[in-house]
Design a protein around this motif. Structure first.
Motif, PDB file in Angstrom:
ATOM      1  N   GLU A  10      -2.460   8.512   5.187  1.00  0.00           N
ATOM      2  CA  GLU A  10      -3.609   9.319   4.766  1.00  0.00           C
ATOM      3  C   GLU A  10      -3.773   9.306   3.251  1.00  0.00           C
ATOM      4  OE1 GLU A  10      -5.379  13.895   5.198  1.00  0.00           O
ATOM      5  OE2 GLU A  10      -3.626  13.266   6.368  1.00  0.00           O
ATOM      6  N   ARG A  11      -2.694   9.523   2.518  1.00  0.00           N
ATOM      7  CA  ARG A  11      -2.788   9.485   1.054  1.00  0.00           C
ATOM      8  C   ARG A  11      -3.190   8.098   0.567  1.00  0.00           C
ATOM      9  NH1 ARG A  11       2.025  12.514   1.472  1.00  0.00           N
ATOM     10  NH2 ARG A  11       1.856  14.672   0.724  1.00  0.00           N
ATOM     11  N   PHE A  12      -2.599   7.078   1.183  1.00  0.00           N
ATOM     12  CA  PHE A  12      -2.912   5.711   0.768  1.00  0.00           C
ATOM     13  C   PHE A  12      -4.393   5.405   0.957  1.00  0.00           C
ATOM     14  CE2 PHE A  12      -3.139   1.116   2.077  1.00  0.00           C
ATOM     15  CZ  PHE A  12      -3.079   0.606   0.787  1.00  0.00           C
ATOM     16  N   GLN A  13      -4.923   5.753   2.094  1.00  0.00           N
ATOM     17  CA  GLN A  13      -6.329   5.455   2.373  1.00  0.00           C
ATOM     18  C   GLN A  13      -7.286   6.285   1.525  1.00  0.00           C
ATOM     19  OE1 GLN A  13      -6.747   5.863   6.645  1.00  0.00           O
ATOM     20  NE2 GLN A  13      -5.959   3.803   7.026  1.00  0.00           N
ATOM     21  N   SER A  14      -6.800   7.389   0.965  1.00  0.00           N
ATOM     22  CA  SER A  14      -7.662   8.230   0.130  1.00  0.00           C
ATOM     23  C   SER A  14      -7.668   7.798  -1.332  1.00  0.00           C
ATOM     24  CB  SER A  14      -7.223   9.698   0.229  1.00  0.00           C
ATOM     25  OG  SER A  14      -5.977   9.907  -0.432  1.00  0.00           O
ATOM     26  N   LEU A  15      -6.885   6.772  -1.687  1.00  0.00           N
ATOM     27  CA  LEU A  15      -6.874   6.295  -3.064  1.00  0.00           C
ATOM     28  C   LEU A  15      -8.267   5.802  -3.464  1.00  0.00           C
ATOM     29  CD1 LEU A  15      -3.553   4.226  -3.200  1.00  0.00           C
ATOM     30  CD2 LEU A  15      -3.949   6.501  -4.162  1.00  0.00           C
ATOM     31  N   ASP A  16      -8.648   6.079  -4.672  1.00  0.00           N
ATOM     32  CA  ASP A  16      -9.940   5.617  -5.173  1.00  0.00           C
ATOM     33  C   ASP A  16      -9.849   4.194  -5.693  1.00  0.00           C
ATOM     34  OD1 ASP A  16     -11.661   8.188  -5.090  1.00  0.00           O
ATOM     35  OD2 ASP A  16      -9.796   8.837  -6.066  1.00  0.00           O
ATOM     36  N   CYS A  17      -8.647   3.749  -5.996  1.00  0.00           N
ATOM     37  CA  CYS A  17      -8.446   2.373  -6.450  1.00  0.00           C
ATOM     38  C   CYS A  17      -7.005   1.973  -6.175  1.00  0.00           C
ATOM     39  CB  CYS A  17      -8.745   2.258  -7.951  1.00  0.00           C
ATOM     40  SG  CYS A  17      -8.429   0.622  -8.667  1.00  0.00           S
ATOM     41  N   PHE A  18      -6.823   0.753  -5.725  1.00  0.00           N
ATOM     42  CA  PHE A  18      -5.492   0.208  -5.474  1.00  0.00           C
ATOM     43  C   PHE A  18      -5.484  -1.244  -5.905  1.00  0.00           C
ATOM     44  CE2 PHE A  18      -1.625  -1.164  -3.889  1.00  0.00           C
ATOM     45  CZ  PHE A  18      -1.755  -2.118  -2.899  1.00  0.00           C
ATOM     46  N   LEU A  19      -4.629  -1.580  -6.864  1.00  0.00           N
ATOM     47  CA  LEU A  19      -4.502  -2.949  -7.349  1.00  0.00           C
ATOM     48  C   LEU A  19      -3.049  -3.383  -7.320  1.00  0.00           C
ATOM     49  CD1 LEU A  19      -6.829  -2.781 -10.495  1.00  0.00           C
ATOM     50  CD2 LEU A  19      -7.310  -4.020  -8.374  1.00  0.00           C
ATOM     51  N   ALA A  20      -2.814  -4.614  -6.936  1.00  0.00           N
ATOM     52  CA  ALA A  20      -1.471  -5.187  -6.935  1.00  0.00           C
ATOM     53  C   ALA A  20      -1.472  -6.460  -7.767  1.00  0.00           C
ATOM     54  CB  ALA A  20      -1.014  -5.470  -5.501  1.00  0.00           C
ATOM     55  N   GLY A  21      -0.292  -7.056  -7.906  1.00  0.00           N
ATOM     56  CA  GLY A  21      -0.165  -8.245  -8.730  1.00  0.00           C
ATOM     57  C   GLY A  21      -1.058  -9.386  -8.301  1.00  0.00           C
ATOM     58  N   ASP A  22      -1.383  -9.440  -7.019  1.00  0.00           N
ATOM     59  CA  ASP A  22      -2.249 -10.495  -6.509  1.00  0.00           C
ATOM     60  C   ASP A  22      -3.667 -10.405  -7.054  1.00  0.00           C
ATOM     61  OD1 ASP A  22      -0.258  -9.333  -4.678  1.00  0.00           O
ATOM     62  OD2 ASP A  22      -0.684 -11.033  -3.376  1.00  0.00           O
ATOM     63  N   ASP A  23      -4.060  -9.251  -7.545  1.00  0.00           N
ATOM     64  CA  ASP A  23      -5.450  -8.996  -7.895  1.00  0.00           C
ATOM     65  C   ASP A  23      -5.817  -9.349  -9.332  1.00  0.00           C
ATOM     66  OD1 ASP A  23      -6.041  -7.914  -5.324  1.00  0.00           O
ATOM     67  OD2 ASP A  23      -5.006  -6.077  -5.918  1.00  0.00           O
ATOM     68  N   VAL A  24      -4.839  -9.686 -10.156  1.00  0.00           N
ATOM     69  CA  VAL A  24      -5.107 -10.058 -11.542  1.00  0.00           C
ATOM     70  C   VAL A  24      -4.340 -11.327 -11.883  1.00  0.00           C
ATOM     71  CG1 VAL A  24      -5.658  -7.744 -12.368  1.00  0.00           C
ATOM     72  CG2 VAL A  24      -3.278  -8.476 -12.293  1.00  0.00           C
ATOM     73  N   LYS A  25      -4.846 -12.069 -12.837  1.00  0.00           N
ATOM     74  CA  LYS A  25      -4.213 -13.331 -13.207  1.00  0.00           C
ATOM     75  C   LYS A  25      -2.955 -13.118 -14.040  1.00  0.00           C
ATOM     76  CE  LYS A  25      -8.436 -16.143 -13.115  1.00  0.00           C
ATOM     77  NZ  LYS A  25      -9.328 -17.026 -13.896  1.00  0.00           N
ATOM     78  N   GLU A  26      -2.965 -12.100 -14.892  1.00  0.00           N
ATOM     79  CA  GLU A  26      -1.839 -11.860 -15.784  1.00  0.00           C
ATOM     80  C   GLU A  26      -1.089 -10.591 -15.380  1.00  0.00           C
ATOM     81  OE1 GLU A  26      -0.925 -14.001 -18.008  1.00  0.00           O
ATOM     82  OE2 GLU A  26      -2.671 -15.303 -17.724  1.00  0.00           O
ATOM     83  N   LYS A  27       0.237 -10.639 -15.463  1.00  0.00           N
ATOM     84  CA  LYS A  27       1.076  -9.495 -15.115  1.00  0.00           C
ATOM     85  C   LYS A  27       1.264  -8.581 -16.321  1.00  0.00           C
ATOM     86  CE  LYS A  27       2.107 -11.349 -11.037  1.00  0.00           C
ATOM     87  NZ  LYS A  27       1.644 -10.783  -9.752  1.00  0.00           N
ATOM     88  N   LYS A  28       1.671  -7.332 -16.042  1.00  0.00           N
ATOM     89  CA  LYS A  28       2.065  -6.442 -17.122  1.00  0.00           C
ATOM     90  C   LYS A  28       3.175  -7.117 -17.948  1.00  0.00           C
ATOM     91  CE  LYS A  28       1.447  -2.448 -14.003  1.00  0.00           C
ATOM     92  NZ  LYS A  28       2.115  -1.292 -13.355  1.00  0.00           N
ATOM     93  N   PRO A  29       3.141  -7.021 -19.280  1.00  0.00           N
ATOM     94  CA  PRO A  29       2.443  -6.058 -20.127  1.00  0.00           C
ATOM     95  C   PRO A  29       1.005  -6.393 -20.470  1.00  0.00           C
ATOM     96  CG  PRO A  29       3.848  -7.408 -21.485  1.00  0.00           C
ATOM     97  CD  PRO A  29       4.125  -7.816 -20.055  1.00  0.00           C
TER      98      PRO A  29
END
Length: 320
Positions: free
Chosen positions: A220-239
């Motif tokens: 329930e909490r997971f599905q209520s997130l307004d945004c969820f991003l993981a490493g797959d979603d961007v080309k460059e990793k943190k930092p």
């Protein structure tokens, strides 16, 4: 469900300072060591960390007077996961009999001290392995009888190891022995109840983060997130700040309206380079890092309430 594409335990004593013999010395990365802290606050400056990324940092607007979004990292923030990831990597190295030139008689095994330093300096599993094999020699394995020499085979080796490691990590999370870090769930619920936007941004593989969130914070909490991003979603990793810049866009907010909760210097740098103030809730493996750009530093979130974070952000705006 979030509009974007795509995990905590008792604190242990902090790890000792990095040794001069640190095998990561060739990273040429220096982290200023600081003593273990209970909690403190600092003034945030959006220009305090310069980014090597071409992404233009977001600035904190003087008109931003209230916290509008709370963004959590996953590993180290929602759960203390470093030892779980290390176990999964070592299980993968054993499963595929990964033998490096430096230790050809037994499968590669990352020790706890070494892994603490490695994961605090290099984001993402594939970059970790690629750096290690470049520095210590590409290994033989049951995947390739002789060490791979071309980019295609090296990529296949790393992909195969990462995929198996991810599945092993999922098994550990599903075991029911992992808990969220103190205060996390309460803060999430307070944020949603007060109308704040809530997001999770993790450098880890999307499938493993989804599994963590569904098992630890609940579906329930997971599905209520307004945004969820993981490493797959961007080309460059943190930092690199890409994941937080993308989150701000998906939330339709400026960086100054968001407050990030991180556990490491890598995450702190990503947030500040995106123009977002950041609080740190350190773990046993990150306690000695230099969090000078954080607006507050906590051993955990047990005694941190949403109103405390709102006051912090208002102070940041006033200081700017």
């Amino acid at each position: 469900m979030p509009s974007s594409s795509s995990c905590t335990m008792l604190l242990l004593p902090p790890n000792p300072s990095f040794s001069p013999r640190n095998p990561l010395s060739s990273l040429h990365t220096t982290l200023r060591l600081s003593p273990l802290r209970t909690s403190t606050t600092r003034t945030f400056s959006s220009s305090s960390s310069s980014s090597s990324s071409s992404t233009r940092p977001l600035s904190i607007s003087a008109s931003s007077r209230a916290l509008r979004a709370l963004i959590f990292d996953c590993d180290g923030v929602i759960l203390e996961s470093e030892h779980l990831h290390r176990q999964a990597y070592n299980d993968a190295f054993s499963h595929f009999n990964v033998l490096c030139p430096s230790s050809p008689s037994q499968p590669l095994n990352w020790g706890s001290d070494f892994y603490d330093q490695l994961q605090n300096r290099i984001g993402g599993g594939k970059p970790k392995m690629r750096w290690y094999f470049k520095e210590h020699g590409w290994p033989s394995s049951s995947i390739f009888e002789t060490p791979p020499v071309d980019d295609t085979d090296r990529a296949k080796l790393i992909d195969t190891l990462q995929d198996w490691k991810t599945e092993r990590y999922k098994e550990i999370i599903k075991s029911g022995t992992v808990e969220t870090r103190p205060g996390v769930l309460r803060l999430m619920d307070e944020a949603k109840a007060s109308g704040k936007k809530l997001a999770v941004c993790s450098a880890a593989t999307k499938s493993s983060v989804i599994l963590c969130l569904e098992n630890l914070i609940g579906t329930e909490r997971f599905q209520s997130l307004d945004c969820f991003l993981a490493g797959d979603d961007v080309k460059e990793k943190k930092p690199d700040p890409s994941i937080y810049v993308t989150a701000a866009k998906n939330l339709d907010l400026s960086g100054g309206d968001c407050l990030v909760v991180e556990d490491s210097v890598i995450g702190l740098q990503a947030a500040t380079r995106a123009g977002m103030p950041c609080v740190v809730t350190y773990t046993s493996s990150t306690a000695n890092q230099d969090f000078k750009d954080a607006i507050a530093i906590y051993p955990d979130l047990s005694n941190v309430r949403l109103k405390d974070l709102e006051s912090l952000l208002q102070n940041v705006v006033a200081a700017n």
